[in-house]
Enzyme design. Sequence first.
Site, PDB file in Angstrom:
ATOM      1  N   VAL A 145     119.723  -9.185   2.324  1.00 38.18           N
ATOM      2  CA  VAL A 145     119.105 -10.498   2.168  1.00 38.18           C
ATOM      3  C   VAL A 145     118.228 -10.748   3.394  1.00 38.18           C
ATOM      4  CG1 VAL A 145     119.497 -12.983   2.006  1.00 38.18           C
ATOM      5  CG2 VAL A 145     121.015 -11.400   0.786  1.00 38.18           C
ATOM      6  N   SER A 197     119.173  -5.693   5.663  1.00 36.18           N
ATOM      7  CA  SER A 197     117.762  -5.768   5.298  1.00 36.18           C
ATOM      8  C   SER A 197     116.878  -5.534   6.512  1.00 36.18           C
ATOM      9  CB  SER A 197     117.463  -7.143   4.703  1.00 36.18           C
ATOM     10  OG  SER A 197     116.067  -7.339   4.558  1.00 36.18           O
ATOM     11  N   TYR A 199     111.793  -2.259   3.624  1.00 39.41           N
ATOM     12  CA  TYR A 199     110.509  -2.547   3.003  1.00 39.41           C
ATOM     13  C   TYR A 199     109.468  -1.745   3.774  1.00 39.41           C
ATOM     14  CZ  TYR A 199     112.791  -6.526   0.772  1.00 39.41           C
ATOM     15  OH  TYR A 199     113.637  -7.321   0.030  1.00 39.41           O
ATOM     16  N   THR A 233     113.684  -0.264  -1.184  1.00 37.27           N
ATOM     17  CA  THR A 233     113.537  -1.258  -2.242  1.00 37.27           C
ATOM     18  C   THR A 233     112.222  -0.995  -2.961  1.00 37.27           C
ATOM     19  OG1 THR A 233     114.894  -2.944  -1.192  1.00 37.27           O
ATOM     20  CG2 THR A 233     113.222  -3.708  -2.720  1.00 37.27           C
ATOM     21  N   LYS A 264     116.610   0.906  -4.764  1.00 37.99           N
ATOM     22  CA  LYS A 264     117.056  -0.417  -5.210  1.00 37.99           C
ATOM     23  C   LYS A 264     115.923  -1.125  -5.939  1.00 37.99           C
ATOM     24  CE  LYS A 264     118.983  -4.779  -3.495  1.00 37.99           C
ATOM     25  NZ  LYS A 264     117.891  -5.693  -3.938  1.00 37.99           N
ATOM     26  N   HIS A 271     116.144  -8.118  -7.987  1.00 30.35           N
ATOM     27  CA  HIS A 271     115.930  -8.896  -6.766  1.00 30.35           C
ATOM     28  C   HIS A 271     116.487 -10.304  -6.911  1.00 30.35           C
ATOM     29  CE1 HIS A 271     113.648  -7.595  -3.136  1.00 30.35           C
ATOM     30  NE2 HIS A 271     113.726  -8.882  -2.807  1.00 30.35           N
TER      31      HIS A 271
END
Length: 390
Positions: free
Chosen positions: A107, A137, A160, A186, A241, A265
Amino acid sequence: MLNQTGGLNQTGGLSQTEGLSQTEGRFLTLHELVRAARAALHPNVWDYLVGGTETETTVRRNRAALDGWAFRPRVLRDVSRIDCTGRFPWGRFQGRSIRLPVILAPVGGLESLDFEKQGGTTVARGAAAFGVPFMASSVTQPGLEPIAAAADGPKVFQLYVRGDDAWVDDVVARAVAAGYDMFCLTVDTAVYSRRERDIARRFAKPWRATVQGSEQRHQAALSWREVARFKERHAIPLILKGIGTGEDAALACEHGVDVVYVSNHGGRQLDHGRGSLDVLPEVVEAVAGRAQVWMDGGVYRGTDLVKAVALGADLVGLGRLYCYGLAAAGAEGVVRALELLEVEAAECLGLLGATGFGQLDRACLAPARPVAEPHVHSAFPLLDTEYPPG
């Protein structure tokens, strides 16, 4: 098996906390944690946490998918001892028991939910205290290395992509050096969505403020080429993911991915998507045992967890649920949310006639018509009901 305050006893596989935390007397139901989180958070941050994209249809479909299954209980089975544990598949903790078959999902901006402003380290401590894995994250503070140092248990780093191949290689090397057991890309954020609750409040999320257009383009350009390159260059197990179809699940397996993670998500990216639990059977069939299958999306209750495992999930991600615990009471709140989830799961298993998650399969379930209008908190019908103290 269950005690009146919502703790567990006489069950197998629990950690040394034995279902107790310092918040046990304060929070006896999950909806009390949700209510406390709502009271503690600024309205901007609360809307960020609970909101989805545009019409929030995908958020609702996550709940509708879970509510669309009913249980088929078996009786007259010895359920005097129930073991709620799962297994972590890789790294230093490979094959070891975890207290529930869940992982705390990544998150962004956890520090905004934490009164101590420690964000990822607070959640890592809560996960370790309870005995489940945590996925950090790349857009939460205080960053990769400090979060790893606080995570005395299985841990995963989620990325990311904000740079080129060399940039990714550097992040992977740092994650390996910091002791992360697995690495996650992700893959459902090629375009950043319009989250209208945030837009309407003119809320500029601090953890998004530094993302420039050129950096977002690296995420938009992510392709199967980068997945193949990752598997060629790096030994750390890889999770993708954001898988939403059987076709992409099969491609992931062809590329040697270790975990296919079904996720939309939390309804925060593509609007009008399918609920994660609706996608799960299709992905399980496509994977056909070649990789593990994890999922998240609207999982708030023990019954939700049981349904996901019965339909083939090896591990189930929790997002908003542990965030409510974090906002309500820090690391202790995270533990308390997990304790209450464990109580509910144990109760559900026992009433189904199962002594553990390994006994579940699709025969435990039957399609059913939902009885409540789905929304982000439809799993908590008593959320706005006030009770007198005592």
